[in-house]
Enzyme design. Structure first.
Site, PDB file in Angstrom:
ATOM      1  N   ASN A  88       0.827  -1.210   0.000  1.00 21.07           N
ATOM      2  CA  ASN A  88       0.000   0.000   0.000  1.00 21.07           C
ATOM      3  C   ASN A  88       0.856   1.253   0.000  1.00 21.07           C
ATOM      4  O   ASN A  88       1.910   1.308   0.635  1.00 21.07           O
ATOM      5  CB  ASN A  88      -0.927   0.001   1.215  1.00 21.07           C
ATOM      6  CG  ASN A  88      -1.855  -1.197   1.203  1.00 21.07           C
ATOM      7  OD1 ASN A  88      -2.036  -1.820   0.158  1.00 21.07           O
ATOM      8  ND2 ASN A  88      -2.423  -1.533   2.342  1.00 21.07           N
ATOM      9  N   HIS A 105       5.820  -0.538  -2.793  1.00 25.75           N
ATOM     10  CA  HIS A 105       5.362   0.160  -4.004  1.00 25.75           C
ATOM     11  C   HIS A 105       5.360   1.679  -3.875  1.00 25.75           C
ATOM     12  O   HIS A 105       4.682   2.358  -4.632  1.00 25.75           O
ATOM     13  CB  HIS A 105       3.961  -0.343  -4.390  1.00 25.75           C
ATOM     14  CG  HIS A 105       3.951  -1.780  -4.823  1.00 25.75           C
ATOM     15  ND1 HIS A 105       2.827  -2.552  -4.897  1.00 25.75           N
ATOM     16  CD2 HIS A 105       4.980  -2.588  -5.213  1.00 25.75           C
ATOM     17  CE1 HIS A 105       3.144  -3.775  -5.311  1.00 25.75           C
ATOM     18  NE2 HIS A 105       4.437  -3.830  -5.488  1.00 25.75           N
TER      19      HIS A 105
HETATM   20  N1  APR Z   1     -10.500  -7.181   4.210  1.00 28.90           N
HETATM   21  C1  APR Z   1      -9.636  -8.106   3.690  1.00 28.90           C
HETATM   22  N2  APR Z   1      -9.451  -8.283   2.370  1.00 28.90           N
HETATM   23  C2  APR Z   1     -10.154  -7.518   1.538  1.00 28.90           C
HETATM   24  C3  APR Z   1     -11.076  -6.540   1.987  1.00 28.90           C
HETATM   25  C4  APR Z   1     -11.246  -6.382   3.405  1.00 28.90           C
HETATM   26  N3  APR Z   1     -12.079  -5.500   3.940  1.00 28.90           N
HETATM   27  N4  APR Z   1     -11.610  -5.918   0.897  1.00 28.90           N
HETATM   28  C5  APR Z   1     -11.041  -6.495  -0.174  1.00 28.90           C
HETATM   29  N5  APR Z   1     -10.169  -7.447   0.201  1.00 28.90           N
HETATM   30  C6  APR Z   1      -9.251  -8.263  -0.601  1.00 28.90           C
HETATM   31  C7  APR Z   1      -9.767  -8.708  -1.952  1.00 28.90           C
HETATM   32  O1  APR Z   1     -10.444  -9.941  -1.832  1.00 28.90           O
HETATM   33  C8  APR Z   1      -8.458  -8.868  -2.744  1.00 28.90           C
HETATM   34  O2  APR Z   1      -7.920 -10.176  -2.612  1.00 28.90           O
HETATM   35  O3  APR Z   1      -8.140  -7.446  -0.861  1.00 28.90           O
HETATM   36  C9  APR Z   1      -7.510  -7.891  -2.053  1.00 28.90           C
HETATM   37  C10 APR Z   1      -7.193  -6.676  -2.883  1.00 28.90           C
HETATM   38  O4  APR Z   1      -6.477  -7.086  -4.015  1.00 28.90           O
HETATM   39  P1  APR Z   1      -5.875  -6.009  -5.019  1.00 28.90           P
HETATM   40  O5  APR Z   1      -6.902  -4.970  -5.286  1.00 28.90           O
HETATM   41  O6  APR Z   1      -5.320  -6.761  -6.172  1.00 28.90           O
HETATM   42  O7  APR Z   1      -4.723  -5.310  -4.168  1.00 28.90           O
HETATM   43  P2  APR Z   1      -3.220  -5.737  -3.965  1.00 28.90           P
HETATM   44  O8  APR Z   1      -3.063  -7.219  -3.903  1.00 28.90           O
HETATM   45  O9  APR Z   1      -2.721  -4.936  -2.821  1.00 28.90           O
HETATM   46  O10 APR Z   1      -2.589  -5.185  -5.298  1.00 28.90           O
HETATM   47  C11 APR Z   1      -1.221  -5.215  -5.475  1.00 28.90           C
HETATM   48  O11 APR Z   1      -1.371  -3.917  -7.489  1.00 28.90           O
HETATM   49  O12 APR Z   1      -2.168  -2.085  -8.682  1.00 28.90           O
HETATM   50  C12 APR Z   1      -1.120  -2.616  -7.975  1.00 28.90           C
HETATM   51  O13 APR Z   1       0.674  -1.491  -7.010  1.00 28.90           O
HETATM   52  C13 APR Z   1      -0.686  -1.771  -6.825  1.00 28.90           C
HETATM   53  O14 APR Z   1       0.082  -2.413  -4.647  1.00 28.90           O
HETATM   54  C14 APR Z   1      -0.876  -2.692  -5.648  1.00 28.90           C
HETATM   55  C15 APR Z   1      -0.703  -4.055  -6.257  1.00 28.90           C
END
Ligand code: APR
Length: 230
Positions: A88, A105
């Site tokens: 994040n 990131h």
């Molecule tokens: N509690 C727990 N998990 C949750 C919640 C919640 N309240 N809301 C959503 N999620 C989960 C979703 O099920 C999903 O698996 O959070 C995850 C979010 O996934 P992504 O949106 O893909 O985020 P992330 O894995 O952090 O993305 C990685 O992608 O765009 C790039 O650089 C950006 O750091 C980011 C990277």
């Protein structure tokens, strides 16, 4: 000596603070194609759009607060040597009081020189096209965009290698190299994966307990066990 606990957090960690995740929105990120606003190509093509996008995100972040999940992780510092490795770009772990936070990131509240990435500056206002540093360098968001190097990776790997406990929380495990960090865990580590909609995780070197819950409830569900086993 305290046991080492490493948290690998993603966008789901901040969801309860009102910050949207990336992939829950169908590849659109706050209405934008991710590649338009989070790649060097997008920056070259339309700098104004990218600046506006991160200015909006920065303004939004300043209205958000850490949630219960961030707070619970802070409490664990009384029991473990805790490091948070986050994908994040928000500062909610820090605002909750976590003392060791590594941002894989980048950080929304920082900008850096386009000419020399060593020059990084705290930034809370909008970043404008004509903002420069004292050397006259142009500035860009301090964000690792798609296709760019992840300089903090080399610091993150040894932390995972040495961890006794690993908590993966709120990440779709789709973005590499962040998603590959778990492969560095030692076989004796105990890992947890807390996510509302957990992705299949293959080939972890250690035991991993999957908890399909939102971040705050998921962390709450293991906190007593963690404190007792510290
Ligand atoms: N509690 C727990 N998990 C949750 C919640 C919640 N309240 N809301 C959503 N999620 C989960 C979703 O099920 C999903 O698996 O959070 C995850 C979010 O996934 P992504 O949106 O893909 O985020 P992330 O894995 O952090 O993305 C990685 O992608 O765009 C790039 O650089 C950006 O750091 C980011 C990277």
């Amino acid at each position: 000596m305290q046991k080492k606990l490493v948290v690998l957090s993603g966008a789901g960690m901040s969801a309860e603070s009102g910050i949207k995740t990336f992939r829950d929105a169908d590849g659109l990120w706050e209405g934008h194609d991710v590649m338009e606003v989070a790649s060097p190509e997008g920056w070259k093509k339309n700098k104004q759009l990218v600046l506006q996008f991160y200015n909006d995100r920065r303004r939004q972040l300043l209205t958000c607060l850490p949630n219960e999940a961030h707070m619970l992780l802070t409490d664990l510092e009384d029991y473990y040597d805790v490091t948070i490795i986050t994908q994040n770009v928000d500062d909610l772990h820090e605002r909750a009081g976590s003392t060791n936070v590594l941002h894989l990131h980048g950080e929304l509240l920082k900008v850096r020189s386009e000419q020399n990435e060593e020059f990084v500056y705290p930034w809370t206002k909008d970043l404008l096209d004509n903002d420069i540093n004292e050397q006259g360098h142009t500035l860009r968001p301090h964000i690792v965009w798609f296709g760019e190097m992840v300089p903090e990776l080399e610091n993150a790997i040894p932390l995972v290698e040495e961890a006794d406990i690993i908590i993966i929380v709120g990440t779709s495990m789709q973005v590499y190299p962040a998603a590959s960090l778990i492969s560095y865990a030692k076989p004796t580590a105990q890992a947890y994966y807390i996510d509302l909609n957990p992705a299949p995780i293959k080939q972890t070197p250690c035991d991993i307990k999957v908890i399909a819950m939102k971040a705050s409830s998921g962390i709450q569900s293991i906190i007593e066990e963690l404190k007792t086993n510290s």
